[in-house]
Design a protein around this motif. Structure first.
Motif, PDB file in Angstrom:
ATOM      1  N   ALA A 168       0.931  -1.112  -0.020  1.00 61.36           N
ATOM      2  CA  ALA A 168      -0.114   0.046   0.038  1.00 61.36           C
ATOM      3  C   ALA A 168       0.778   1.323   0.126  1.00 61.36           C
ATOM      4  CB  ALA A 168      -0.930  -0.139   1.175  1.00 61.36           C
ATOM      5  N   GLN A 169       1.731   1.222   0.929  1.00 57.29           N
ATOM      6  CA  GLN A 169       2.669   2.428   0.843  1.00 57.29           C
ATOM      7  C   GLN A 169       3.392   2.507  -0.596  1.00 57.29           C
ATOM      8  OE1 GLN A 169       7.092   2.703   2.662  1.00 57.29           O
ATOM      9  NE2 GLN A 169       5.696   3.767   4.154  1.00 57.29           N
ATOM     10  N   TYR A 170       3.890   1.549  -1.054  1.00 60.65           N
ATOM     11  CA  TYR A 170       4.454   1.551  -2.324  1.00 60.65           C
ATOM     12  C   TYR A 170       3.563   2.269  -3.539  1.00 60.65           C
ATOM     13  CZ  TYR A 170       6.151   0.326  -7.183  1.00 60.65           C
ATOM     14  OH  TYR A 170       6.579   0.241  -8.416  1.00 60.65           O
ATOM     15  N   ALA A 171       2.354   1.618  -3.235  1.00 64.50           N
ATOM     16  CA  ALA A 171       1.339   2.059  -4.333  1.00 64.50           C
ATOM     17  C   ALA A 171       0.868   3.627  -4.375  1.00 64.50           C
ATOM     18  CB  ALA A 171       0.048   1.566  -4.130  1.00 64.50           C
ATOM     19  N   SER A 172       1.043   4.182  -2.995  1.00 66.83           N
ATOM     20  CA  SER A 172       0.801   5.638  -2.928  1.00 66.83           C
ATOM     21  C   SER A 172       1.838   6.647  -3.271  1.00 66.83           C
ATOM     22  CB  SER A 172       0.670   5.765  -1.262  1.00 66.83           C
ATOM     23  OG  SER A 172       1.877   5.663  -0.459  1.00 66.83           O
ATOM     24  N   ILE A 173       3.207   6.099  -3.467  1.00 68.96           N
ATOM     25  CA  ILE A 173       4.164   6.761  -4.092  1.00 68.96           C
ATOM     26  C   ILE A 173       5.078   6.388  -5.226  1.00 68.96           C
ATOM     27  CG2 ILE A 173       4.706   7.954  -1.845  1.00 68.96           C
ATOM     28  CD1 ILE A 173       6.945   5.939  -1.496  1.00 68.96           C
ATOM     29  N   LYS A 174       4.177   5.298  -5.948  1.00 66.35           N
ATOM     30  CA  LYS A 174       4.899   4.654  -7.090  1.00 66.35           C
ATOM     31  C   LYS A 174       5.187   5.549  -8.184  1.00 66.35           C
ATOM     32  CE  LYS A 174       3.552   1.261 -10.705  1.00 66.35           C
ATOM     33  NZ  LYS A 174       2.444   0.415 -11.084  1.00 66.35           N
ATOM     34  N   ASP A 175       4.481   6.615  -8.362  1.00 66.56           N
ATOM     35  CA  ASP A 175       4.950   7.337  -9.413  1.00 66.56           C
ATOM     36  C   ASP A 175       5.945   8.415  -9.104  1.00 66.56           C
ATOM     37  OD1 ASP A 175       2.599   6.519 -10.946  1.00 66.56           O
ATOM     38  OD2 ASP A 175       1.365   8.293 -10.295  1.00 66.56           O
ATOM     39  N   GLU A 176       6.470   8.490  -7.828  1.00 66.62           N
ATOM     40  CA  GLU A 176       7.735   9.164  -7.585  1.00 66.62           C
ATOM     41  C   GLU A 176       8.938   8.224  -7.360  1.00 66.62           C
ATOM     42  OE1 GLU A 176       7.181  11.967  -4.158  1.00 66.62           O
ATOM     43  OE2 GLU A 176       5.411  10.864  -3.789  1.00 66.62           O
ATOM     44  N   ILE A 177       8.377   6.898  -7.026  1.00 65.40           N
ATOM     45  CA  ILE A 177       9.992   6.000  -6.853  1.00 65.40           C
ATOM     46  C   ILE A 177      10.267   5.793  -7.991  1.00 65.40           C
ATOM     47  CG2 ILE A 177      10.150   3.468  -6.060  1.00 65.40           C
ATOM     48  CD1 ILE A 177       9.998   5.595  -3.562  1.00 65.40           C
ATOM     49  N   GLU A 178       9.462   5.118  -8.733  1.00 69.14           N
ATOM     50  CA  GLU A 178       9.996   4.547 -10.149  1.00 69.14           C
ATOM     51  C   GLU A 178      10.954   5.435 -10.964  1.00 69.14           C
ATOM     52  OE1 GLU A 178       6.836   2.448 -12.144  1.00 69.14           O
ATOM     53  OE2 GLU A 178       6.702   0.952 -10.475  1.00 69.14           O
ATOM     54  N   PRO A 179      10.542   6.528 -11.289  1.00 69.74           N
ATOM     55  CA  PRO A 179      11.510   7.432 -12.202  1.00 69.74           C
ATOM     56  C   PRO A 179      12.701   7.755 -11.334  1.00 69.74           C
ATOM     57  CG  PRO A 179       9.411   8.527 -11.942  1.00 69.74           C
ATOM     58  CD  PRO A 179       9.314   7.268 -10.979  1.00 69.74           C
ATOM     59  N   ALA A 180      13.018   7.938  -9.979  1.00 69.84           N
ATOM     60  CA  ALA A 180      14.204   7.832  -9.134  1.00 69.84           C
ATOM     61  C   ALA A 180      14.984   6.793  -9.219  1.00 69.84           C
ATOM     62  CB  ALA A 180      13.662   8.080  -7.741  1.00 69.84           C
ATOM     63  N   VAL A 181      14.215   5.482  -9.360  1.00 66.04           N
ATOM     64  CA  VAL A 181      15.209   4.324  -9.688  1.00 66.04           C
ATOM     65  C   VAL A 181      15.773   4.373 -11.060  1.00 66.04           C
ATOM     66  CG1 VAL A 181      15.044   1.794  -9.571  1.00 66.04           C
ATOM     67  CG2 VAL A 181      13.927   2.935  -7.733  1.00 66.04           C
ATOM     68  N   LEU A 182      14.876   4.697 -11.740  1.00 62.39           N
ATOM     69  CA  LEU A 182      15.247   4.615 -13.380  1.00 62.39           C
ATOM     70  C   LEU A 182      16.423   5.603 -13.367  1.00 62.39           C
ATOM     71  CD1 LEU A 182      11.802   4.195 -15.188  1.00 62.39           C
ATOM     72  CD2 LEU A 182      13.721   2.361 -14.932  1.00 62.39           C
ATOM     73  N   ARG A 183      16.294   6.624 -12.852  1.00 65.12           N
ATOM     74  CA  ARG A 183      17.356   7.784 -13.011  1.00 65.12           C
ATOM     75  C   ARG A 183      18.696   6.965 -12.468  1.00 65.12           C
ATOM     76  NH1 ARG A 183      15.227  11.322 -10.021  1.00 65.12           N
ATOM     77  NH2 ARG A 183      16.364  10.906  -7.966  1.00 65.12           N
ATOM     78  N   VAL A 184      18.805   6.588 -11.166  1.00 62.01           N
ATOM     79  CA  VAL A 184      20.097   5.715 -10.878  1.00 62.01           C
ATOM     80  C   VAL A 184      20.521   4.839 -11.804  1.00 62.01           C
ATOM     81  CG1 VAL A 184      20.999   4.262  -8.945  1.00 62.01           C
ATOM     82  CG2 VAL A 184      19.377   6.297  -8.442  1.00 62.01           C
ATOM     83  N   HIS A 222       7.934  12.297   2.677  1.00 57.47           N
ATOM     84  CA  HIS A 222       6.529  11.853   3.039  1.00 57.47           C
ATOM     85  C   HIS A 222       6.559  11.555   4.731  1.00 57.47           C
ATOM     86  CE1 HIS A 222       4.689  11.561  -0.817  1.00 57.47           C
ATOM     87  NE2 HIS A 222       5.879  11.226  -1.099  1.00 57.47           N
ATOM     88  N   LEU A 223       7.798  11.484   5.436  1.00 60.87           N
ATOM     89  CA  LEU A 223       7.851  10.651   6.740  1.00 60.87           C
ATOM     90  C   LEU A 223       7.113  11.493   7.814  1.00 60.87           C
ATOM     91  CD1 LEU A 223       8.852   8.615   8.436  1.00 60.87           C
ATOM     92  CD2 LEU A 223      11.006  10.046   8.736  1.00 60.87           C
ATOM     93  N   GLU A 224       7.034  12.925   7.819  1.00 55.67           N
ATOM     94  CA  GLU A 224       6.122  13.483   8.517  1.00 55.67           C
ATOM     95  C   GLU A 224       4.894  13.409   8.550  1.00 55.67           C
ATOM     96  OE1 GLU A 224       6.885  15.743  11.514  1.00 55.67           O
ATOM     97  OE2 GLU A 224       8.823  14.473  11.159  1.00 55.67           O
ATOM     98  N   ALA A 225       4.169  13.246   7.386  1.00 60.85           N
ATOM     99  CA  ALA A 225       2.748  12.870   7.083  1.00 60.85           C
ATOM    100  C   ALA A 225       2.486  11.537   7.725  1.00 60.85           C
ATOM    101  CB  ALA A 225       2.341  13.158   5.731  1.00 60.85           C
ATOM    102  N   TRP A 226       3.218  10.526   7.370  1.00 60.61           N
ATOM    103  CA  TRP A 226       3.181   9.195   7.801  1.00 60.61           C
ATOM    104  C   TRP A 226       3.134   8.912   9.183  1.00 60.61           C
ATOM    105  CZ3 TRP A 226       7.084   6.851   3.686  1.00 60.61           C
ATOM    106  CH2 TRP A 226       6.612   6.832   2.515  1.00 60.61           C
TER     107      TRP A 226
END
Length: 367
Positions: A9-25, A244-248
């Motif tokens: 569920a956490q991954y799904a909520s930020i998937k659109d941010e995570i995947e470009p960052a990983v691809l950038r690396v 996102h940590l403070e909101a979480w």
């Protein structure tokens, strides 16, 4: 089913941010340390209100290097608690030092400051309070004893990202603070990771060399070091999650308040207490029940997962029998080990799910 935590569920909520960052690396070809990890270090240091952060491969490595940088070695003693995950004690053993235990307080289950001074000897080289379940130990009292004997305090903050003690962030009070980024932590990687924070330039320089084969610069090895470097992909992922940590954290705290409200007055349970001068970040919401195992079975039957943190104190673990401790040496830790049960808590949890967990618990006692 209500899971104990829901990483999908956490991954799904930020998937659109995570995947470009990983691809950038991946496209960068820079896979170990590098810019992403350096930026994470800067950002996490700011988050903790400290000068330095040094990223490593696990929270255990963070503790190990913090101890070495504080000068701990063979024949030394390090004071800590037995009611913790075994990694706290393992890191001490890695240095060749001996763990010396004090019991925990009955309310917070963190280090009892009143017991520390009696355990200090000429061999004591560090004190490691554990900020358990997301709440910090009584740092002023611990530091007062440590300062009197000129013994450094290393904070085990592996469960306490963003926790506070009198408006000071976890990791910022001792000579250093150690965090884990294991996936289930409040700030978790998609794999392993850890970090050490400190305000000491000397500590930071030493830890930075130790994590990378003791190098001051490439092929110039000043210390006998380790391969404890963080992967760049984890650095990139953690940078996204840190935003996102403070909101979480506030979501966790809201769920904890709801649990405590709904469970208030139960004759069968003790709920966690958030001490007035501390900010609890609820890595774990652990209740205490004299029939802990029966309660867990009842929740499981209703499709509700729970956890045990921790069912056997370290001093009673077979792996550490050589320390010579016995049943009865630390009664508060031993009692807690038989009573604590961790309920589901994670940011994506709903208020309705909290209510379902509480209803299942009430049914277990009166149904």
């Amino acid at each position: 089913m209500i899971p104990f935590l829901d990483l999908k569920a956490q991954y799904a909520s930020i998937k659109d941010e995570i995947e470009p960052a990983v691809l950038r690396v991946l496209a960068s070809g820079q896979y170990i340390l590098g810019d992403e990890v350096a930026h994470l270090e800067e950002e996490f240091a700011d988050f903790c209100n400290v000068k330095h952060a040094i990223a490593v491969n696990t929270g255990t490595s963070a503790l190990h290097l913090a101890l070495l940088a504080a000068g701990v070695g063979p024949g030394d003693e390090v004071i800590t608690v037995p009611f913790t995950f075994v990694a706290t004690v393992s890191a001490i053993c890695y240095t060749g030092a001996r763990p010396v235990f004090v019991d925990v307080e009955p309310v917070t289950l963190t280090m009892d400051p009143a017991q520390v001074e009696a355990k200090i000897t000429p061999r004591t080289k560090a004190i490691i309070p554990v900020h358990l379940y997301g709440q910090m130990a009584g740092m002023d009292a611990i530091k007062a004893v440590a300062d009197r004997y000129r013994v450094p305090v290393i904070e085990d903050a592996c469960q306490a990202h963003g926790a506070e003690y009198k408006d000071r962030r976890a990791g910022s009070i001792g000579v250093s603070g150690c965090f884990s980024f294991y996936p289930g932590k409040n700030l978790g990687a998609c794999g392993e990771g850890g970090i050490v924070v400190t305000n000491s330039d000397d500590q930071a320089q030493t830890i930075r060399m130790l994590r990378d084969w003791g190098q001051e610069q490439r092929y110039r090895h000043l210390l006998k070091g380790f391969n404890y470097r963080m992967d760049a992909i984890q650095g990139a992922i953690l940078r996204i999650k840190l935003r996102h940590l403070e909101a979480w954290t506030e979501a966790r705290r809201a769920h904890a308040r709801r649990y405590s409200l709904l469970l208030a007055g139960s004759p069968h349970l003790k709920t966690p207490v958030e001490v007035e001068d501390r900010r609890h970040v609820y890595h774990v919401y652990a209740v205490r029940s004299r029939d802990r195992d029966g309660l867990q079975r009842a929740l499981t039957a209703e499709g509700i997962q729970s956890g045990l943190h921790y069912p056997i104190p370290v001093h009673l673990q077979k792996a550490h029998a050589d320390l010579g401790y016995r049943m009865g040496d630390f009664p508060i830790s031993e009692a807690a080990a038989h009573e604590v049960l961790s309920l589901p808590i994670y940011p994506e949890m709903t208020a309705r799910q909290v209510e379902q967990v509480v209803a299942a618990m009430e049914y277990a006692y009166v149904g």
